[in-house]
Design a protein around this motif. Structure first.
Motif, mmCIF file in Angstrom:
data_model
loop_
_atom_site.group_PDB
_atom_site.id
_atom_site.type_symbol
_atom_site.label_atom_id
_atom_site.label_comp_id
_atom_site.label_asym_id
_atom_site.label_seq_id
_atom_site.Cartn_x
_atom_site.Cartn_y
_atom_site.Cartn_z
ATOM 1 N N LEU A 168 -42.229 -14.792 14.711
ATOM 2 C CA LEU A 168 -41.876 -14.456 16.253
ATOM 3 C C LEU A 168 -40.498 -13.947 16.283
ATOM 4 O O LEU A 168 -40.586 -13.192 17.243
ATOM 5 N N ILE A 169 -39.839 -14.335 15.433
ATOM 6 C CA ILE A 169 -38.342 -13.595 15.519
ATOM 7 C C ILE A 169 -38.564 -11.866 15.285
ATOM 8 O O ILE A 169 -38.028 -11.167 16.118
ATOM 9 N N ARG A 170 -39.464 -11.788 14.444
ATOM 10 C CA ARG A 170 -39.532 -10.547 13.949
ATOM 11 C C ARG A 170 -40.358 -9.889 15.239
ATOM 12 O O ARG A 170 -39.971 -8.632 15.753
ATOM 13 N N MET A 199 -46.294 -19.650 21.119
ATOM 14 C CA MET A 199 -44.924 -19.556 20.788
ATOM 15 C C MET A 199 -44.336 -18.364 21.501
ATOM 16 O O MET A 199 -43.216 -17.906 22.076
ATOM 17 N N ALA A 200 -45.238 -17.317 21.566
ATOM 18 C CA ALA A 200 -44.838 -15.910 21.982
ATOM 19 C C ALA A 200 -44.664 -16.004 23.546
ATOM 20 O O ALA A 200 -43.795 -15.293 24.121
ATOM 21 N N ARG B 60 -34.933 -4.720 5.583
ATOM 22 C CA ARG B 60 -33.818 -5.295 6.081
ATOM 23 C C ARG B 60 -33.998 -6.047 7.641
ATOM 24 O O ARG B 60 -33.039 -6.662 7.888
ATOM 25 N N ASN B 61 -34.969 -6.131 8.240
ATOM 26 C CA ASN B 61 -35.127 -6.613 9.387
ATOM 27 C C ASN B 61 -36.208 -7.505 9.503
ATOM 28 O O ASN B 61 -36.635 -8.016 10.701
ATOM 29 N N GLY B 62 -36.611 -8.107 8.339
ATOM 30 C CA GLY B 62 -38.007 -9.443 8.517
ATOM 31 C C GLY B 62 -38.860 -8.859 7.593
ATOM 32 O O GLY B 62 -39.067 -8.025 7.084
ATOM 33 N N PRO B 63 -39.870 -9.939 7.339
ATOM 34 C CA PRO B 63 -40.775 -9.825 6.464
ATOM 35 C C PRO B 63 -42.060 -8.960 6.779
ATOM 36 O O PRO B 63 -42.266 -8.672 8.187
ATOM 37 N N PHE B 93 -28.768 -23.351 6.893
ATOM 38 C CA PHE B 93 -27.160 -23.238 7.161
ATOM 39 C C PHE B 93 -26.974 -23.130 8.821
ATOM 40 O O PHE B 93 -25.993 -22.755 9.063
ATOM 41 N N GLY B 94 -28.389 -23.334 9.516
ATOM 42 C CA GLY B 94 -27.981 -22.925 10.940
ATOM 43 C C GLY B 94 -27.660 -21.705 11.394
ATOM 44 O O GLY B 94 -26.960 -21.363 12.394
ATOM 45 N N ARG B 95 -28.304 -20.783 10.661
ATOM 46 C CA ARG B 95 -28.163 -19.182 11.152
ATOM 47 C C ARG B 95 -29.186 -18.463 11.354
ATOM 48 O O ARG B 95 -29.137 -17.257 11.050
ATOM 49 N N LEU B 96 -30.148 -18.950 11.787
ATOM 50 C CA LEU B 96 -31.212 -18.439 12.344
ATOM 51 C C LEU B 96 -31.089 -17.353 13.331
ATOM 52 O O LEU B 96 -31.682 -16.246 13.270
#
Lengths: 316, 138
Positions: A168-170, A199-200, B60-63, B93-96
């Motif tokens: 979802l972040i992506r 979630m979206a 660099r930006n996600g899977p 680490f709480g860095r999401l």
């Protein structure tokens, strides 16, 4: 109505997918285009999918335009650096192509040239941002374009891979970078898909971008088993595997599952349309769209000759 | 909007020497600790201190879309997806929130140069230690 207008109008969008041939035979594309004309809103043209060399997606897009079908040209980052991507995009725009689907691309190790150098100069999110910047009138270098293209940007999403939050972040990054529509991987697990959709929705992504759910009609139990085993990032509910195995006529069952799936997806809040992927089975498209009740009212009867045999047709 | 890490003027001769020395020191620390791939444009602070450049596609930006259900890489199924590990480490680490950043397009001329010196010479952005309270905008 063009895809852009259709998405803006909020009507249920239907996209399909076409794989160009592994030769320079344009007749194959024209024949397949006949299956889609007047039936779907736009057709994806894959860009060397699974890293196998095929006829260029931009060239195939031009052929589709000539046949009166709106193309969505896929653009991957595997084979081109930023210079080639921008040059190809300008070329595509000059040939009247308006829809670009930005993908990272399958790794070359899966294809017919596993020894190849993968480029991956950009990734899909950076590609989306680059296409948007070009549409806004400048190249990545910052140099302004005398005539800017006007692209409708699409992107892909995988609702099945874990962890869902990372997905979802992506997705959010893609939407924020400028993706106007999102096509998902084929859905074979409605529970998982509705979790992803929920979630979206919570992030409000369905309002900023049209979410098109992937539907893949399968021809045989073997094809479905192959996908469950070999295709990375696919999740297939065992129910469908059992149904396909038990079916006396697997092709009929495949159509029934696809129609059922479309029916279920239409009911979900936030699904703006479907993306039909009849892999090497393009001729089934009109029937599925008809049975799902999505055939445009004024559509001419598609002049689709029964596609049989043919290159790679047996694979799925 | 600036998407690209722009190319800057080349280093002078003494700076080049310093760069080589700094790279040596940086490698001694970052290679064993993070399996640093020496991209010269370090984003470790954004990716939960796992080097994203270990990804076969160097994303660099996600899977990519090919991560398996159990988090394995599609290209090398015997490995874990690096972005799966980044996600786990970042949430630990709480860095999401750092993962919401859209990373700039890599300047390949920075490969095999010292990221620390590049920060110092203002060629790349400095590391972001503090996680922002509100949502990160690109």
């Amino acid at each position: 109505m063009s895809l852009r207008e259709k998405i803006a109008s909020g009507e249920f969008v239907v996209c399909a997918e076409l794989g160009p041939p592994q030769s320079c035979d344009d007749a194959v594309i024209r024949k397949k285009a006949g299956c889609f004309k007047g039936v779907v809103d736009a057709v994806n043209i894959t860009d060397n999918q699974t890293a196998i060399v095929r006829l260029s997606s931009i060239a195939a897009g031009r052929i589709l335009l000539e046949e009166g079908v709106e193309p969505i040209v896929q653009m991957t980052c595997r084979d081109r650096n930023r210079i080639a991507i921008q040059s190809d995009l300008l070329g595509a725009a000059a040939m009247g192509i308006e829809n670009i689907l930005c993908l990272t691309g399958d790794h070359q190790r899966f294809g017919d040239h596993p020894e190849a150098r993968g480029v991956f100069d950009l990734d899909s999110i950076q590609l989306i941002a680059a296409v948007r910047q070009m549409s806004e009138g400048s190249l990545l270098s910052g140099q302004p374009l005398k005539k800017a293209p006007n692209f409708l940007i699409g992107a892909a999403a995988n609702p099945c891979a874990e962890p869902l939050e990372m997905r979802l972040i992506r997705l959010e990054k893609k939407v924020r970078s400028g993706a106007a529509f999102i096509q998902t991987q084929p859905v074979f697990d409605l529970d998982q898909f509705s979790r992803w959709l929920e979630m979206a929705r919570r992030r409000g992504l369905h309002e900023k971008s049209a979410l098109l759910a992937g539907v893949l009609p399968v021809r045989s139990a073997k094809a479905l088993e192959y996908m469950a085993r070999e295709v990375p990032g696919m999740r297939i509910h065992p129910r469908y595997l059992e149904r396909m195995r038990a079916a006396a006529e697997p092709q009929e069952e495949g159509v029934a599952i696809a129609v059922e799936m479309i029916g279920a997806l239409r009911q979900m809040e936030g699904v703006a349309g479907i993306h039909l992927m009849p892999v090497m089975w393009e001729s089934i498209t009109p029937r599925i769209i008809q049975e799902a009740g999505l055939m445009p009212a004024h559509a001419p009867r598609p002049a689709c000759p029964p596609c049989s045999g043919g290159e790679n047709e047996a694979k799925f | 909007m600036n998407l690209v890490t722009k190319e800057k003027k080349a280093f002078s001769r003494p700076m080049r020497l310093l760069s080589a020395l700094m790279l040596l020191g940086e490698d001694l620390i970052k290679v064993p600790l993070f399996r640093c791939q020496r991209c010269g444009e370090c984003i470790l602070s954004h990716t939960g201190f796992v080097c994203s450049q270990r990804c076969p596609k160097r994303l660099r930006n996600g899977p990519c879309g090919g991560t398996g259900e159990d988090g394995h890489c599609e290209v090398y199924p015997e490995r874990m997806c690096i972005w799966y590990m980044i996600y786990r480490r970042a949430s630990f680490f709480g860095r999401l929130k750092m993962l919401y950043r859209v990373e700039k397009i890599h300047n390949w001329n920075l490969e095999k140069t010292s990221a620390w010196l590049n920060v110092f010479a203002k060629r790349i952005e400095p590391p972001k230690w503090r996680v922002p309270k509100e949502e990160v905008k690109p």
